[in-house]
Design a protein around this motif. Sequence first.
Motif, PDB file in Angstrom:
ATOM      1  N   HIS A 193      24.078  40.923  47.921  1.00 23.28           N
ATOM      2  CA  HIS A 193      24.102  42.387  47.872  1.00 23.28           C
ATOM      3  C   HIS A 193      23.511  42.948  49.160  1.00 23.28           C
ATOM      4  N   ASP A 194      23.574  44.251  49.320  1.00 29.95           N
ATOM      5  CA  ASP A 194      23.041  44.893  50.527  1.00 29.95           C
ATOM      6  C   ASP A 194      21.859  45.793  50.184  1.00 29.95           C
ATOM      7  N   ASN A 249      21.369  47.196  47.393  1.00 34.54           N
ATOM      8  CA  ASN A 249      21.872  48.259  46.523  1.00 34.54           C
ATOM      9  C   ASN A 249      22.217  49.550  47.273  1.00 34.54           C
ATOM     10  N   ARG A 272      26.847  47.532  48.005  1.00 35.39           N
ATOM     11  CA  ARG A 272      27.139  46.371  47.166  1.00 35.39           C
ATOM     12  C   ARG A 272      25.868  46.014  46.393  1.00 35.39           C
ATOM     13  N   TRP A 273      25.907  46.214  45.088  1.00 34.96           N
ATOM     14  CA  TRP A 273      24.700  46.114  44.275  1.00 34.96           C
ATOM     15  C   TRP A 273      24.481  44.715  43.722  1.00 34.96           C
ATOM     16  N   GLU A 274      23.233  44.467  43.383  1.00 30.64           N
ATOM     17  CA  GLU A 274      22.800  43.176  42.864  1.00 30.64           C
ATOM     18  C   GLU A 274      23.485  42.814  41.547  1.00 30.64           C
ATOM     19  N   THR A 308      26.377  41.941  40.667  1.00 25.47           N
ATOM     20  CA  THR A 308      27.718  42.448  40.384  1.00 25.47           C
ATOM     21  C   THR A 308      28.755  41.432  40.849  1.00 25.47           C
ATOM     22  N   ALA A 354      28.986  41.445  44.588  1.00 28.61           N
ATOM     23  CA  ALA A 354      27.943  40.677  45.271  1.00 28.61           C
ATOM     24  C   ALA A 354      28.196  39.182  45.157  1.00 28.61           C
ATOM     25  N   GLU A 379      17.354  37.559  50.241  1.00 30.04           N
ATOM     26  CA  GLU A 379      18.061  38.830  50.179  1.00 30.04           C
ATOM     27  C   GLU A 379      17.643  39.694  51.357  1.00 30.04           C
TER      28      GLU A 379
END
Length: 239
Positions: free
Chosen positions: A18-19, A21, A24-26, A28, A31, A232
Amino acid sequence: MSAQSWLTAQPIAHRGLHDMNKVRWENTLSAFQAAIDGAYAIECDVHLSSDDVPMVFHDHALRRLTGQDGTIAGKTAAQMGALKVGDTADHVPTLREMLALVAGRVPLVIELKGSDGHDDALVARAVEALDGYSGPVALMSFEHRLVRQLARLAPHLPRGLTAEGLSVEAIEAHFSMLAHDLSFVSYAVTELPNPFITFVRERLAMPVITWTVKDQKSADHTFANADQITFEGFVPLVS
């Protein structure tokens, strides 16, 4: 390939790639696809819905990730699946959906999230979801009661203790879990080295991964004291 070799072979994207959130969210499918595209292993989190379906989601409460009130234990799988994560088009996936997407292309490290009064069936339901999955996968938890269940219900899968703490009490509690046939340990990167990690690596030749590595300095610290990072927020440099 042995569990030890695949578990430590490549950096592990914390909750997928992810980025933080932003877009691109965690946890998902987006991701997870990004992690696959980057050839990273994937760490994810699993809770049970109210109807005992393993859902890929980190928090007990829904607010931070969905903007909704309530808890995951208070929602059915269908209700959870209807929720959007952040302001994205991604929904909250079931574990089976995530497994279908990954399909063995990269290794998976699945953390089972304890929730008192709501996790009695978590290990059994997660193991059921993994039945027939042929890719490299490991299960782990902070909760000692769940780790003990893993030894009984998932003897065919690599099983890990997620851990932190430097107090005598914490270290002794971690040592006590070695009686439950662990395959690996995931430890807080800021709390290395410590006697427990030194023992499992040097005396038991057990792999140790770290969480959560957020910069190259912490990655370097991991490789001085453990075997692989769960990262992350940055692109790790690996030799």
